[in-house]
Design a protein around this motif. Sequence first.
Motif, mmCIF file in Angstrom:
data_model
loop_
_atom_site.group_PDB
_atom_site.id
_atom_site.type_symbol
_atom_site.label_atom_id
_atom_site.label_comp_id
_atom_site.label_asym_id
_atom_site.label_seq_id
_atom_site.Cartn_x
_atom_site.Cartn_y
_atom_site.Cartn_z
ATOM 1 N N GLY A 303 47.440 33.767 39.114
ATOM 2 C CA GLY A 303 46.158 33.364 39.676
ATOM 3 C C GLY A 303 44.968 33.790 38.832
ATOM 4 O O GLY A 303 45.097 34.425 37.791
ATOM 5 N N ALA A 304 43.782 33.410 39.291
ATOM 6 C CA ALA A 304 42.528 33.743 38.622
ATOM 7 C C ALA A 304 41.414 33.726 39.654
ATOM 8 O O ALA A 304 41.568 33.186 40.750
ATOM 9 C CB ALA A 304 42.239 32.746 37.495
ATOM 10 N N CYS A 305 40.280 34.301 39.297
ATOM 11 C CA CYS A 305 39.127 34.362 40.192
ATOM 12 C C CYS A 305 37.994 33.514 39.632
ATOM 13 O O CYS A 305 37.790 33.451 38.418
ATOM 14 C CB CYS A 305 38.650 35.797 40.362
ATOM 15 S SG CYS A 305 39.817 36.849 41.256
ATOM 16 N N LEU A 306 37.262 32.904 40.515
ATOM 17 C CA LEU A 306 36.124 32.088 40.115
ATOM 18 C C LEU A 306 34.940 32.978 39.749
ATOM 19 O O LEU A 306 34.601 33.909 40.480
ATOM 20 C CB LEU A 306 35.736 31.144 41.256
ATOM 21 C CG LEU A 306 34.615 30.148 40.974
ATOM 22 C CD1 LEU A 306 35.041 29.155 39.902
ATOM 23 C CD2 LEU A 306 34.227 29.421 42.258
ATOM 24 N N VAL A 307 34.305 32.684 38.609
ATOM 25 C CA VAL A 307 33.146 33.443 38.144
ATOM 26 C C VAL A 307 31.872 32.620 38.277
ATOM 27 O O VAL A 307 30.853 33.094 38.766
ATOM 28 C CB VAL A 307 33.338 33.889 36.672
ATOM 29 C CG1 VAL A 307 32.074 34.554 36.138
ATOM 30 C CG2 VAL A 307 34.524 34.825 36.559
ATOM 31 N N ALA A 308 31.917 31.376 37.813
ATOM 32 C CA ALA A 308 30.736 30.508 37.845
ATOM 33 C C ALA A 308 31.183 29.062 37.980
ATOM 34 O O ALA A 308 32.273 28.690 37.540
ATOM 35 C CB ALA A 308 29.904 30.698 36.581
ATOM 36 N N ASP A 309 30.341 28.251 38.592
ATOM 37 C CA ASP A 309 30.697 26.851 38.790
ATOM 38 C C ASP A 309 30.697 26.052 37.495
ATOM 39 O O ASP A 309 31.292 24.976 37.426
ATOM 40 C CB ASP A 309 29.725 26.202 39.775
ATOM 41 C CG ASP A 309 29.889 26.744 41.187
ATOM 42 O OD1 ASP A 309 30.959 27.294 41.482
ATOM 43 O OD2 ASP A 309 28.937 26.623 41.986
ATOM 44 N N SER A 310 30.018 26.568 36.477
ATOM 45 C CA SER A 310 29.960 25.881 35.187
ATOM 46 C C SER A 310 29.644 26.895 34.100
ATOM 47 O O SER A 310 29.217 28.033 34.390
ATOM 48 C CB SER A 310 28.883 24.795 35.199
ATOM 49 O OG SER A 310 27.593 25.391 35.350
ATOM 50 N N LEU A 311 29.855 26.512 32.847
ATOM 51 C CA LEU A 311 29.493 27.381 31.739
ATOM 52 C C LEU A 311 27.973 27.549 31.680
ATOM 53 O O LEU A 311 27.466 28.620 31.320
ATOM 54 C CB LEU A 311 30.034 26.793 30.433
ATOM 55 C CG LEU A 311 29.904 27.653 29.177
ATOM 56 C CD1 LEU A 311 30.481 29.051 29.375
ATOM 57 C CD2 LEU A 311 30.600 26.966 27.995
ATOM 58 N N THR A 312 27.257 26.518 32.059
ATOM 59 C CA THR A 312 25.796 26.633 32.122
ATOM 60 C C THR A 312 25.389 27.723 33.100
ATOM 61 O O THR A 312 24.506 28.547 32.810
ATOM 62 C CB THR A 312 25.171 25.291 32.559
ATOM 63 O OG1 THR A 312 25.578 24.268 31.654
ATOM 64 C CG2 THR A 312 23.651 25.383 32.581
#
Length: 470
Positions: A303-312
């Motif tokens: 698994g992995a965790c969400l950091v940001a919705d986009s690279l921007t």
Amino acid sequence: MADQRSRSSLLHDFATWQPVLRLLWDGGEQEQAAHSVRFAGRVGRGSWSLPRRRQSPGPGRAALADDMRDEMKAVERVQRALADAGVDDVAFTAEISPGGKAGLRLFGASPAVEPGLGNPHPGTLILVEDAVPRPWLHLPDPVPGAVPAPSADPALLERTLRERLPEAVGATEAEIAAAESRLGVALPEELKALYRVTRARWEDHVDDHSAAQRECVAVGCELFALDGLYIAEASSRHCLWKFAAMEAVVTPPDAAVQGVVGSPGWIVFGDNGGGDRLAVDLTPGPRGHTGQIIILSHEENIGACLVADSLTDLVMRRSSERHGGGADGDRPPAVAHVNIRSLPSIEAAAHPGLEVLHIGAWEAEPLSLAPVMELPRLRTLVAYPGTLADPLEIAGLSALEFLELGPDEWRVLLDAGAVPRSLSAAAITVHGTRDPRPIVGIANELLALWDRPRIIQTVLEGDLEPMARG
């Protein structure tokens, strides 16, 4: 038995081991006059485990290297021999008589056995060559409706980074195309925009040692060079079988990130400075966005965790308020633990989606496996010694790929010819300081059933008396 007398090498020279044996024998001085003493341990190139009580450094003082000087000096000779032989580590058992006669048995490495965890007993047995646990074969599910987040803005991203990094050397279109060819995937537009500003090569910084730090601050992570990008497929996430077999792929319907081990759409581009990898996610979960930024923890196997919705968003310091994934509260867990502190029975763990059953410390009567006999997905069973009422019930679990039992339970299955042939890997749970020889014997019997390379035992003999005190 896979056994042989000493061979011609420093590792198999009794003199190499004599300082270690002398150290252990001196530690058991009070018992020497009465009877022979037996020791078991493991020595690796960078660590060792010896059955020796060390003196306490005393109140208010931490242990120092000087406190272990004799031990380090004795072990160094074996470590040099390991390096000379191209071997990572070796387990051993030794018996020393009151007069100093020593019999040493070395347990050699086998390509079919993973390293033990600091003790002299064998690690996991790989019964099928190149086999990997099922979660490592699980590819991400397609999400046809996934699209980039509204915040994804390659132009804003590139403009912002050029303002922050005016002296950076950007990648050419040819270099970006070469990276895509090497990876076998087209880079998303945001990632291309980033590397057009900086290709993050160390040699581009010339003598400006603070350039990398400015780059880290500008992007929000330790950025990998363009030619250091890699795909975080499952094979890139190494894990010992006994731990990997305990995992299960779970992606709830509201998850932003799929609960897989790895994905052909996870493009790793940086590090958070603590060993956790940041990636652009092109295979998001049901509620995720294509191109979202995730982090793969070095402390997690799956698994992995969400950091940001986009690279921007990452560059603009906008974190996501959505969650990455997790357990599906509407369904029973695929991994169940039955012990004195978790589930109270095997019946409580049983359901059609159960994949992993771990039976731990247990104070009541031994348990029957009858409630899980017909479960179609049960692939991993770990049962602590003494917890099963009838080990032969295991023969009815036709889908098992990993089985971990105590030596006595394995003995029952071996004697009855009831070891499940569906297994890809197996492990032997050993509590306390049991003699490694019978454990290695069981391991070799299991390996022989699959015609896998056995653990070679080398016997050395010598006399410690020539090094006696005085």
